[in-house]
Design an enzyme around this catalytic site. Structure first.
Site, short mmCIF file in Angstrom:
data_model
loop_
_atom_site.label_atom_id
_atom_site.label_comp_id
_atom_site.label_asym_id
_atom_site.label_seq_id
_atom_site.Cartn_x
_atom_site.Cartn_y
_atom_site.Cartn_z
N ASP A 92 -9.68 3.87 -4.00
CA ASP A 92 -10.43 2.65 -3.63
C ASP A 92 -11.82 2.61 -4.23
O ASP A 92 -12.56 3.60 -4.23
CB ASP A 92 -10.60 2.58 -2.11
CG ASP A 92 -9.29 2.32 -1.40
OD1 ASP A 92 -8.22 2.44 -2.02
OD2 ASP A 92 -9.34 2.01 -0.19
N ASP B 29 0.83 -1.22 0.00
CA ASP B 29 0.00 0.00 0.00
C ASP B 29 0.86 1.27 0.00
O ASP B 29 2.11 1.20 -0.04
CB ASP B 29 -0.92 -0.05 1.23
CG ASP B 29 -2.29 0.55 0.98
OD1 ASP B 29 -2.42 1.37 0.06
OD2 ASP B 29 -3.23 0.21 1.73
C1 GAL Z 1 -6.10 1.43 1.06
C2 GAL Z 1 -6.13 0.37 -0.02
C3 GAL Z 1 -7.28 -0.56 0.32
C4 GAL Z 1 -7.03 -1.18 1.67
C5 GAL Z 1 -6.83 -0.11 2.73
C6 GAL Z 1 -6.38 -0.70 4.05
O1 GAL Z 1 -5.07 2.33 0.79
O2 GAL Z 1 -6.29 0.96 -1.27
O3 GAL Z 1 -7.41 -1.54 -0.69
O4 GAL Z 1 -5.89 -2.01 1.60
O5 GAL Z 1 -5.87 0.83 2.32
O6 GAL Z 1 -6.19 0.27 5.04
#
Ligand code: GAL
Length: 474
Positions: free
Chosen positions: A209, A149
């Site tokens: 997301d 991430d």
């Molecule tokens: C976001 C990511 C998501 C999930 C989330 C967890 O940045 O795009 O898919 O992993 O963090 O905190």
């Protein structure tokens, strides 16, 4: 202009099934699996992963190809005095190696999560500065996949060079462990990973997301795709259509071993209707996004099961040519839903054996007749209808026509099903590539008609619905 179109066509048509940018031997077709984030967020533990895996296997989802069980954020408890990552022992009482062992014994591969920053998005420790140590830890736990991430990256973004180096560091660390670990970059499209990540990772997220809406705009996902590459804030709460419209500009940069990731599936989470989920799933398969189920498998209903297992659509996702469908046209229409502009689109692209995929997408707010001419379907093979394919006649295979019926799906869920050979393709036994080479009819949908040389396909589509068709030379 014409010259560049023809060049694109040559690249698309002659692409081999071998990975062009092999950072490893993985993801020659887009990864398939399950990730807990969309349905469960931070509520993770050993039991959730293992009980989900058992159900994924029991419902036949493992054998249609969903092989990775991926743990997302919120699993850790900091570092020990030597800097080694620690798992949260309340959530994971037997540790991570145990989870990996159990998943492996059930026939799955184990996906882990970390962050190329000082903390993860959920504010657990990140791997920035600890790449080698953490990669070794993951390898010692027998991890097979890393989602990496982008939160709290300490300002190490803003140019492709800075971001790519930050992600490459972990890629090298993973390779140095000697273990085959699929590398799934999650930097939300920042610094345009579709321009450079083919030599860094097996896939890269290209947008903020996803959330469980077909087309509802949300200020937290400010970029729409209409502005092309120029998105300075990927955000989150991006609808399926928002993400698809962004991907349209650059999805051709995917190639075997290295894929644009449109984010995990929302199929089955309840925010879209059945037609919308079919469209979402079809388009993710058509553009070769990884297919990570994001629903609560224990609560799976009949419609969700029959979408996720559709062999004719999965054969598009896992097609050995590995060439994403390309949007050939997009028009705005007047029948809008509550959220503004309606639109219709046609996508097409090459499939194994000289077949051609066609997706007709009605993102307008009412039922309509749509059509696609062979000249448009093969536009990039010779502009303005000059491609030889336009002068062939084609069989039309409808890839949703043989969808599993609700009664059969209910039997699967109740564990009372007897003969499922008409609905399930066992990719654990025979790869999609081999199945296609053998002309396995499960993978071809239903022959519903033909289109004559120089002609057009016409079909009636419900609101937010899709026709996903496989054309085969007669
Ligand atoms: C976001 C990511 C998501 C999930 C989330 C967890 O940045 O795009 O898919 O992993 O963090 O905190």
């Amino acid at each position: 202009m014409r010259f560049s179109l023809v060049l694109t066509a040559m690249v698309t048509v002659s692409r081999s099934a071998e990975a062009l940018y092999p950072i490893n031997e993985l993801a020659v077709t887009p990864a398939m699996g399950w990730n807990n984030w969309n349905a469960f967020g931070c509520s993770v533990n050993e039991d959730l992963l293992l009980s989900t895996a058992e159900k994924v296997a029991a419902f036949g989802l493992r054998d249609v190809g969903y092989q990775y069980i991926v743990l997302d954020d919120c699993w850790s408890a900091g570092r020990d005095k030597d800097g080694n990552l620690l798992h949260d022992s309340e959530k994971f009482p037997h540790g991570m190696k145990y989870v990996a062992d159990r998943l492996h014994s059930l026939g799955f591969r184990f996906g882990m999560y970390s962050d190329a920053g000082s903390s993860t998005c959920g504010q657990y420790v990140g791997s920035l500065g600890y790449e080698k140590q953490d990669a070794k830890t993951f390898a010692s736990w027998d991890v097979d996949y890393l989602k990496y991430d982008n939160c709290f990256n300490e300002g190490l973004s803003g140019t492709a060079k800075i971001t790519s180096e930050r992600y490459r560091t972990m890629g090298h660390a993973l390779n140095a462990t000697g273990r085959q670990i699929l590398y799934s970059m999650c930097n939300w499209g920042e610094d345009y990973p579709w321009k450079w990540a083919q030599t860094v990772a097996n896939s890269w997220r290209m947008s903020g997301d996803i959330y469980d809406s077909f087309d509802r705009p949300d200020p937290r996902c400010p970029c729409t795709g209409d502005e092309g590459y120029d998105c300075s804030f990927p955000g989150f709460h991006c609808s399926a259509m928002n993400i698809l419209n962004k991907a349209a500009a650059f999805v051709h940069t995917s190639t075997p071993g290295a894929w644009n990731d449109l984010d995990m599936l929302e199929v089955g989470n309840g925010g879209m209707d059945d037609e919308e989920y079919k469209t979402h799933f079809s388009m993710w398969a058509a553009v070769k996004s990884p297919l990570l189920m994001g629903n609560d498998i224990a609560a799976l209903d009949t419609k969700t099961l029959s979408i996720l297992t559709n062999p004719a659509v999965l054969a598009v996702s896992q097609d050995p040519v590995g060439s994403p469908a390309i949007r050939r046209w997009r028009y705005y229409v007047n029948d809008t839903d509550a959220y503004g502009q309606g639109e219709i689109q046609m996508w097409s692209g090459p499939l194994f054996g000289g077949d051609q995929l066609v997706a007709l997408l009605n993102a307008g707010n009412s039922t309509r007749t749509m059509n696609a001419s062979l000249a448009d379907i093969f536009y990039d093979y010779g502009p303005e209808g000059t491609a030889p394919e336009v002068n062939e006649s084609w069989d039309i295979h409808d890839l949703w026509a043989n969808r599993m019926d609700d009664a059969t799906a209910q039997n699967v869920i109740d564990d009372t099903a007897t003969n499922l050979t008409a609905f399930y393709y066992n990719a654990t036994e025979t790869s999609y590539k081999d199945g296609l080479a053998a002309n396995n009819t499960l993978l071809l949908g239903k022959l519903t008609g033909t289109v004559a040389a120089g002609g057009a396909i016409e079909t009636v589509l419900p609101r937010h619905g899709i026709a996903l068709l496989r054309l085969r030379k007669r």
